[in-house]
Design a protein around this motif. Sequence first.
Motif, PDB file in Angstrom:
ATOM      1  N   TRP A  30       0.809  -1.260   0.086  1.00  0.00           N
ATOM      2  CA  TRP A  30       0.130  -0.073  -0.041  1.00  0.00           C
ATOM      3  C   TRP A  30       0.789   1.255   0.049  1.00  0.00           C
ATOM      4  CZ3 TRP A  30      -4.947  -0.643   3.751  1.00  0.00           C
ATOM      5  CH2 TRP A  30      -5.852  -1.646   2.890  1.00  0.00           C
ATOM      6  N   PHE A  31       2.408   1.202  -0.197  1.00  0.00           N
ATOM      7  CA  PHE A  31       3.180   2.500  -0.070  1.00  0.00           C
ATOM      8  C   PHE A  31       4.109   2.121  -1.435  1.00  0.00           C
ATOM      9  CE2 PHE A  31       2.582   1.972   4.794  1.00  0.00           C
ATOM     10  CZ  PHE A  31       1.702   3.060   4.587  1.00  0.00           C
ATOM     11  N   PHE A  52       0.162  16.172  16.134  1.00  0.00           N
ATOM     12  CA  PHE A  52       0.148  14.640  15.835  1.00  0.00           C
ATOM     13  C   PHE A  52       1.600  14.222  15.297  1.00  0.00           C
ATOM     14  CE2 PHE A  52      -1.260  17.283  12.288  1.00  0.00           C
ATOM     15  CZ  PHE A  52      -0.647  16.831  11.084  1.00  0.00           C
ATOM     16  N   ALA A  53       1.938  12.792  15.247  1.00  0.00           N
ATOM     17  CA  ALA A  53       2.928  12.297  14.928  1.00  0.00           C
ATOM     18  C   ALA A  53       2.780  12.070  13.250  1.00  0.00           C
ATOM     19  CB  ALA A  53       3.272  10.928  15.418  1.00  0.00           C
ATOM     20  N   VAL A  54       3.733  12.129  12.334  1.00  0.00           N
ATOM     21  CA  VAL A  54       3.431  12.108  10.904  1.00  0.00           C
ATOM     22  C   VAL A  54       4.509  11.515  10.257  1.00  0.00           C
ATOM     23  CG1 VAL A  54       4.189  14.446  10.433  1.00  0.00           C
ATOM     24  CG2 VAL A  54       2.381  13.201   8.788  1.00  0.00           C
ATOM     25  N   THR A  55       4.295  10.797   9.313  1.00  0.00           N
ATOM     26  CA  THR A  55       5.627   9.978   8.408  1.00  0.00           C
ATOM     27  C   THR A  55       6.483  11.112   7.995  1.00  0.00           C
ATOM     28  OG1 THR A  55       3.849   9.702   6.640  1.00  0.00           O
ATOM     29  CG2 THR A  55       4.671   7.823   8.039  1.00  0.00           C
ATOM     30  N   ASP A  60      11.292   5.189   2.440  1.00  0.00           N
ATOM     31  CA  ASP A  60      10.739   3.842   2.250  1.00  0.00           C
ATOM     32  C   ASP A  60      10.014   3.571   3.231  1.00  0.00           C
ATOM     33  OD1 ASP A  60      10.450   1.422   1.730  1.00  0.00           O
ATOM     34  OD2 ASP A  60      12.425   0.799   0.942  1.00  0.00           O
ATOM     35  N   LYS A  61       8.649   3.358   2.928  1.00  0.00           N
ATOM     36  CA  LYS A  61       7.868   2.974   4.166  1.00  0.00           C
ATOM     37  C   LYS A  61       7.630   1.610   4.608  1.00  0.00           C
ATOM     38  CE  LYS A  61       6.202   7.535   3.426  1.00  0.00           C
ATOM     39  NZ  LYS A  61       6.118   8.169   2.348  1.00  0.00           N
ATOM     40  N   SER A  62       8.624   0.816   3.905  1.00  0.00           N
ATOM     41  CA  SER A  62       8.430  -0.556   4.101  1.00  0.00           C
ATOM     42  C   SER A  62       9.713  -1.012   5.320  1.00  0.00           C
ATOM     43  CB  SER A  62       8.868  -1.538   2.961  1.00  0.00           C
ATOM     44  OG  SER A  62      10.098  -1.145   2.458  1.00  0.00           O
ATOM     45  N   LEU A  63      10.492   0.227   5.532  1.00  0.00           N
ATOM     46  CA  LEU A  63      11.518   0.045   6.485  1.00  0.00           C
ATOM     47  C   LEU A  63      11.013   0.524   7.779  1.00  0.00           C
ATOM     48  CD1 LEU A  63      14.318   1.141   4.123  1.00  0.00           C
ATOM     49  CD2 LEU A  63      13.642  -1.026   4.596  1.00  0.00           C
ATOM     50  N   ARG A  64      11.780  -0.001   8.813  1.00  0.00           N
ATOM     51  CA  ARG A  64      11.232   0.469  10.527  1.00  0.00           C
ATOM     52  C   ARG A  64      12.885   1.092  10.762  1.00  0.00           C
ATOM     53  NH1 ARG A  64       7.028  -2.277  13.416  1.00  0.00           N
ATOM     54  NH2 ARG A  64       6.952  -1.446  15.600  1.00  0.00           N
ATOM     55  N   PHE A  69       9.221   8.932  11.828  1.00  0.00           N
ATOM     56  CA  PHE A  69       8.061   9.943  12.247  1.00  0.00           C
ATOM     57  C   PHE A  69       8.615  11.121  12.639  1.00  0.00           C
ATOM     58  CE2 PHE A  69       6.517   5.630  12.548  1.00  0.00           C
ATOM     59  CZ  PHE A  69       5.687   5.665  11.779  1.00  0.00           C
ATOM     60  N   LEU A  70       7.837  12.334  12.915  1.00  0.00           N
ATOM     61  CA  LEU A  70       8.182  13.449  13.708  1.00  0.00           C
ATOM     62  C   LEU A  70       6.834  14.028  14.001  1.00  0.00           C
ATOM     63  CD1 LEU A  70       8.896  16.542  11.250  1.00  0.00           C
ATOM     64  CD2 LEU A  70       8.279  14.348  10.347  1.00  0.00           C
ATOM     65  N   PHE A  71       6.773  14.816  15.125  1.00  0.00           N
ATOM     66  CA  PHE A  71       5.761  15.380  15.624  1.00  0.00           C
ATOM     67  C   PHE A  71       5.512  16.810  14.888  1.00  0.00           C
ATOM     68  CE2 PHE A  71       6.813  12.292  18.987  1.00  0.00           C
ATOM     69  CZ  PHE A  71       5.645  11.785  19.128  1.00  0.00           C
ATOM     70  N   VAL A  72       4.284  17.339  14.746  1.00  0.00           N
ATOM     71  CA  VAL A  72       3.999  18.563  14.154  1.00  0.00           C
ATOM     72  C   VAL A  72       2.870  19.037  14.716  1.00  0.00           C
ATOM     73  CG1 VAL A  72       4.629  17.839  11.867  1.00  0.00           C
ATOM     74  CG2 VAL A  72       2.371  17.429  12.276  1.00  0.00           C
TER      75      VAL A  72
END
Length: 217
Positions: A30-31, A52-55, A60-64, A69-72
């Motif tokens: 889905w990414f 909120f925390a956002v990507t 590459d959203k398949s990696l951890r 993420f960061l907070f905005v």
Amino acid sequence: MGFEKITLEHKRQVLEELADIKALFASRNWFPGTSGNLSMRVGDFDPEQFYFAVTASGKDKSLRTPEDFLFVDKHGKAIETTTLKPSAETLIHCEIYRLTGCGAVFHVHTVFNNLISEFFGADGHVPIQGIELIKAFNIWEENAEIRVPVLPNFADIPSIAELVPGVLDANVPGILLRNHGIYAWGKDAFEAKRHLEAFEFLFEVMYRQLLLKGATK
Ligand SMILES: CSCCC(=O)C(=O)COP(=O)(O)O
Ligand SMILES: [Zn+2]
């Protein structure tokens, strides 16, 4: 509530939940091509002040990784010193939080949401009627019809964000961007995920129904 008053434990829980959902959605492809973005609110909702925390953008959203993420704040601006850039589409998340007070917003690009958004794009909405999974949106009426708004996919994200208030339907927790993808939300991550999965199922059913209708018996 100021950001500094929100407990570290709560922030860590939110980041962990988001990371798990990101991994699950990545496993569903889905990414594709670094597309998509996810967010989850931290602390209480106040339309005047929320976080909120956002990507982070372009990952590459398949990696951890520790840099996912960061907070905005409610304007989509980073509230801690970081080299990370929030998702290029953060302003759309901001508008959805501001208007709904929801707890999580998920955006994915899939083949079915792209095909359906283009097929119905000129109408400004996708009409969906009489399919059982509409109940995932807590709509229980028989033969219910929902209309999923479709917005134009302007290159300028603020121009898309300013159209959100005009199309958002309190009963339909999703908005499509034409030839782009879907935003789905919910009061928490569990509900946002249920809504997103329901939309994707409904789009696939609609796509296949359209093909079948073109077939001869
Ligand atoms: C490579 S996909 C184009 C941008 C996009 O639509 C998207 O969802 C990802 O953008 P982000 O800045 O959140 O990585
Ligand atoms: Zn996108």
